[in-house]
Scaffold this active site. Structure first.
Site, PDB file in Angstrom:
ATOM      1  CD  GLU A 143      32.958  29.126  47.780  1.00  9.42           C
ATOM      2  OE1 GLU A 143      33.224  29.348  48.984  1.00  9.42           O
ATOM      3  OE2 GLU A 143      31.795  28.939  47.358  1.00  9.42           O
TER       4      GLU A 143
ATOM      5  CG  HIS B 208      36.552  29.358  51.955  1.00  9.90           C
ATOM      6  ND1 HIS B 208      35.773  28.649  52.839  1.00  9.90           N
ATOM      7  CD2 HIS B 208      35.667  30.097  51.217  1.00  9.90           C
ATOM      8  CE1 HIS B 208      34.496  28.932  52.647  1.00  9.90           C
ATOM      9  NE2 HIS B 208      34.399  29.813  51.663  1.00  9.90           N
TER      10      HIS B 208
ATOM     11  CG  HIS C  15      31.779  33.996  51.045  1.00  8.92           C
ATOM     12  ND1 HIS C  15      31.085  33.640  49.911  1.00  8.92           N
ATOM     13  CD2 HIS C  15      32.446  32.872  51.425  1.00  8.92           C
ATOM     14  CE1 HIS C  15      31.329  32.368  49.623  1.00  8.92           C
ATOM     15  NE2 HIS C  15      32.158  31.885  50.517  1.00  8.92           N
TER      16      HIS C  15
END
Lengths: 145, 145
Positions: free
Chosen positions: B136, B87, B8
């Site tokens: 991440e 992010h 994502h």
């Protein structure tokens, strides 16, 4: 409009050469295309493939380095000297229909459709109209699906 | 490390409720999950699905709104009042192996692995060590592939 595939995430960088080393050696990318210049848009670009679900093609990373005279990417790099996330690009089946739809919704389309890095027409939509995200809309390459 | 799936893109927003309307009505998203709070991380999150290649699941958009007391997302929104790209999240098969690899490369892993929004362990890596991109790393959900 129906949400299309997230074709790529544009990532600005002061050095595509250094970013290629990063994506290869740190992130473990195995398919990194040859960088090329897009003089009309004042950028050098390089696509890094990411793996999609079930062996499909995932969303790419588009590395973007300014060519001399490019003010907008150079300005981005002044604010973010290491580079960073620059834009998100979604596919649409018909670029002119998409432009008309965005304009009908009062969104600021930045210029006329022009040929983008994948060889199909693209346009950008102003980030202030898009939740702060500079958004590229590109016509899906023919024969890609 | 081998580059994993781009799970994502985190997009910060001052209002998930408003962003849901945007992704539904402007971008044409058809699958928008129910927002939920992650009090340990000080955020409310909401996943928007994008279509992948050939009918697969594409990279999601993770909308992120700060809960009261969250300084880092609130700070991001002070600098970017409309929100924006926050992010990028990649999947790995084993979170502890990935943490060891990043640390061996001198990358600053921000804290110990903790359970993320998809219910599997995650960690973040400092953007200054990652070409300006807050990154991440999440363990792929079991049974997802």
């Amino acid at each position: 409009m129906k949400l299309g595939r997230l074709n790529h995430i544009g990532v600005a960088t002061p050095s595509i050469a250094d970013s290629i080393v990063f994506y290869r050696d740190v992130m473990g990318a195995t398919t990194i295309c040859e960088p090329f210049d897009m003089p009309d848009q004042g950028v050098k670009v390089c696509f890094v493939d990411t793996p999609g679900d079930g062996g499909t093609n995932g969303t790419q990373i588009e590395l973007i380095e300014p060519l001399p005279g490019n003010a907008s990417i150079a300005g981005f790099l002044e604010r973010n000297p290491q580079g960073g996330q620059h834009h998100m690009c979604y596919e649409v089946p018909d670029i002119h229909a998409a432009k008309a739809e965005f304009e009908a919704m009062g969104k600021r389309v930045l210029g006329e459709p022009r040929i983008g890095a994948h060889g199909t027409p693209i346009f950008f939509v102003h980030p202030r109209d898009m939740g702060g995200v500079l958004t590229e809309i590109m016509e899906t390459p023919k024969g890609d699906h």
